[in-house]
Design an enzyme around this catalytic site. Sequence first.
Site, PDB file in Angstrom:
ATOM      1  N   ASP A 257      73.697 -23.440  32.924  1.00  0.00           N
ATOM      2  CA  ASP A 257      73.595 -24.629  33.769  1.00  0.00           C
ATOM      3  C   ASP A 257      74.682 -25.623  33.378  1.00  0.00           C
ATOM      4  OD1 ASP A 257      72.236 -26.183  35.789  1.00  0.00           O
ATOM      5  OD2 ASP A 257      71.568 -27.506  34.166  1.00  0.00           O
ATOM      6  N   GLU A 262      83.116 -28.806  32.690  1.00  0.00           N
ATOM      7  CA  GLU A 262      82.349 -28.924  33.934  1.00  0.00           C
ATOM      8  C   GLU A 262      82.526 -30.287  34.599  1.00  0.00           C
ATOM      9  OE1 GLU A 262      78.231 -28.609  32.516  1.00  0.00           O
ATOM     10  OE2 GLU A 262      78.073 -30.780  32.562  1.00  0.00           O
TER      11      GLU A 262
HETATM   12  P1  NAI Z   1      65.155 -33.434  21.654  1.00  0.00           P
HETATM   13  O1  NAI Z   1      65.885 -34.522  20.922  1.00  0.00           O
HETATM   14  O2  NAI Z   1      63.710 -33.631  21.966  1.00  0.00           O
HETATM   15  O3  NAI Z   1      65.295 -32.064  20.840  1.00  0.00           O
HETATM   16  C1  NAI Z   1      66.496 -31.599  20.309  1.00  0.00           C
HETATM   17  C2  NAI Z   1      66.142 -30.708  19.118  1.00  0.00           C
HETATM   18  O4  NAI Z   1      67.359 -30.107  18.661  1.00  0.00           O
HETATM   19  C3  NAI Z   1      65.533 -31.473  17.927  1.00  0.00           C
HETATM   20  O5  NAI Z   1      64.359 -30.842  17.509  1.00  0.00           O
HETATM   21  C4  NAI Z   1      66.636 -31.429  16.873  1.00  0.00           C
HETATM   22  O6  NAI Z   1      66.118 -31.381  15.538  1.00  0.00           O
HETATM   23  C5  NAI Z   1      67.331 -30.123  17.232  1.00  0.00           C
HETATM   24  N1  NAI Z   1      68.691 -30.021  16.714  1.00  0.00           N
HETATM   25  C6  NAI Z   1      69.623 -30.988  16.541  1.00  0.00           C
HETATM   26  N2  NAI Z   1      70.757 -30.466  16.065  1.00  0.00           N
HETATM   27  C7  NAI Z   1      70.548 -29.133  15.915  1.00  0.00           C
HETATM   28  C8  NAI Z   1      71.345 -28.055  15.462  1.00  0.00           C
HETATM   29  N3  NAI Z   1      72.597 -28.238  15.063  1.00  0.00           N
HETATM   30  N4  NAI Z   1      70.801 -26.821  15.455  1.00  0.00           N
HETATM   31  C9  NAI Z   1      69.520 -26.609  15.873  1.00  0.00           C
HETATM   32  N5  NAI Z   1      68.718 -27.596  16.316  1.00  0.00           N
HETATM   33  C10 NAI Z   1      69.227 -28.841  16.322  1.00  0.00           C
HETATM   34  O7  NAI Z   1      66.006 -33.178  22.971  1.00  0.00           O
HETATM   35  P2  NAI Z   1      65.509 -32.538  24.347  1.00  0.00           P
HETATM   36  O8  NAI Z   1      64.928 -33.599  25.210  1.00  0.00           O
HETATM   37  O9  NAI Z   1      64.708 -31.325  24.066  1.00  0.00           O
HETATM   38  O10 NAI Z   1      66.910 -32.131  25.008  1.00  0.00           O
HETATM   39  C11 NAI Z   1      67.746 -31.151  24.431  1.00  0.00           C
HETATM   40  C12 NAI Z   1      69.104 -31.192  25.115  1.00  0.00           C
HETATM   41  O11 NAI Z   1      68.963 -30.740  26.452  1.00  0.00           O
HETATM   42  C13 NAI Z   1      69.717 -32.592  25.260  1.00  0.00           C
HETATM   43  O12 NAI Z   1      70.457 -32.946  24.097  1.00  0.00           O
HETATM   44  C14 NAI Z   1      70.598 -32.452  26.450  1.00  0.00           C
HETATM   45  O13 NAI Z   1      71.921 -32.157  26.005  1.00  0.00           O
HETATM   46  C15 NAI Z   1      70.031 -31.263  27.208  1.00  0.00           C
HETATM   47  N6  NAI Z   1      69.537 -31.607  28.549  1.00  0.00           N
HETATM   48  C16 NAI Z   1      70.056 -30.941  29.630  1.00  0.00           C
HETATM   49  C17 NAI Z   1      69.609 -31.204  30.915  1.00  0.00           C
HETATM   50  C18 NAI Z   1      70.147 -30.486  32.130  1.00  0.00           C
HETATM   51  O14 NAI Z   1      69.921 -30.944  33.266  1.00  0.00           O
HETATM   52  N7  NAI Z   1      70.835 -29.363  31.980  1.00  0.00           N
HETATM   53  C19 NAI Z   1      68.574 -32.221  31.140  1.00  0.00           C
HETATM   54  C20 NAI Z   1      68.066 -32.836  29.939  1.00  0.00           C
HETATM   55  C21 NAI Z   1      68.554 -32.533  28.696  1.00  0.00           C
END
Ligand code: NAI
Length: 332
Positions: A257, A262
């Site tokens: 996605d 992009e």
């Molecule tokens: P979140 O903050 O709730 O969870 C992120 C998790 O990744 C945390 O548990 C953190 O400890 C972990 N993390 C951080 N660095 C890491 C690493 N180097 N290796 C492994 N784990 C690591 O964030 P959420 O809400 O789950 O979103 C995740 C990502 O999804 C966002 O950062 C954003 O980039 C992406 N996203 C994409 C969307 C889309 O439309 N394609 C929409 C919303 C979010």
Amino acid sequence: MKILFYDAKEYDKEAFNKQIKNYSDLEIEYMESDLRINTVRYAKGFQAVCGFVNSDFSRIVLEALRGNGVELILLRCAGFNNVDLKAADELGMTVLRVPGYSPETVAEHAMTLAMASNRHIHKAYIKVRENNFSVVGLTGISFYNKTAGIVGTGKIGAAMCRICKGFGMRVIAYDIYQNPDLDFVEYVDMDTLLRESDLISLHCPLNDESYHMINKESISKMKDGVVLVNTSRGALIDTEDLIKGIREYKFHSVGLDVYEEESENVYENRSTEILQHSVVSRLLSFPNVIVTSHQAFLTYEALESISTTTLENAKSFIDGNVMENNQVTYNK
Ligand code: NAI
């Protein structure tokens, strides 16, 4: 407070217009163009600007915004890798985001990409429309009893873990912090996850540590015939290495996605242009790859949640009580 809303699409206007009636202190002006150095000038006279995933909040843009009187950056998304937080901090600007709007919405799209690419739905759709009812080349793999490897088990990753469990999969995960709500998930190191997973789905943010976490070396550790999905941020994957891996038949299928480079494409209709960058065309030349245009967030439920939280963020700034959870600050 006057908010200039960059990159406004019809679905944004619809969702925000429904909510704005409840906020007499707030006024929105919508702009079709996204935030770039040449569109900063329109922010003169606005106290806040609202941007999305590909808005340019680099230092030079932030300085120009500040010069125009802007104090508040409202991100109507969760990710904030497009904001120079150090510059925002030095300029005394507040950055507020929407940390968790319908995480299931994004996770459901991740599974959609996994299943659609795995079962060649993109190919089948076109074949049948051409009266080609042959199913040769459409063989998929059943996820039941297979291993899902989830990288990042925050809000979205946790939702993806639950979906994979519902598919009857063994769920393993890698995260720098373990999520205590996921008692059915086995936490492993990244190498084990790469080695054992039949489906790998990326759900961690883009930062210095995660940049190009999927590269030549990590791809070589994956099982042959793995399904790879990225709904997080494009630069988690080194695209050149991914393309090489696809050419070497490493992947059963890939669903993206998000992808590097992009930002010029996302949410734009470029169907009559000759594209100068070849990343998407090269990825789309492979029969086992599906690319969507950063749409994982796009459900009615998520849009409602994004608009409510964004306007609440603006109100909390006016009231002088911003929610810590929604604020992103520079870690000195
Ligand atoms: P979140 O903050 O709730 O969870 C992120 C998790 O990744 C945390 O548990 C953190 O400890 C972990 N993390 C951080 N660095 C890491 C690493 N180097 N290796 C492994 N784990 C690591 O964030 P959420 O809400 O789950 O979103 C995740 C990502 O999804 C966002 O950062 C954003 O980039 C992406 N996203 C994409 C969307 C889309 O439309 N394609 C929409 C919303 C979010």
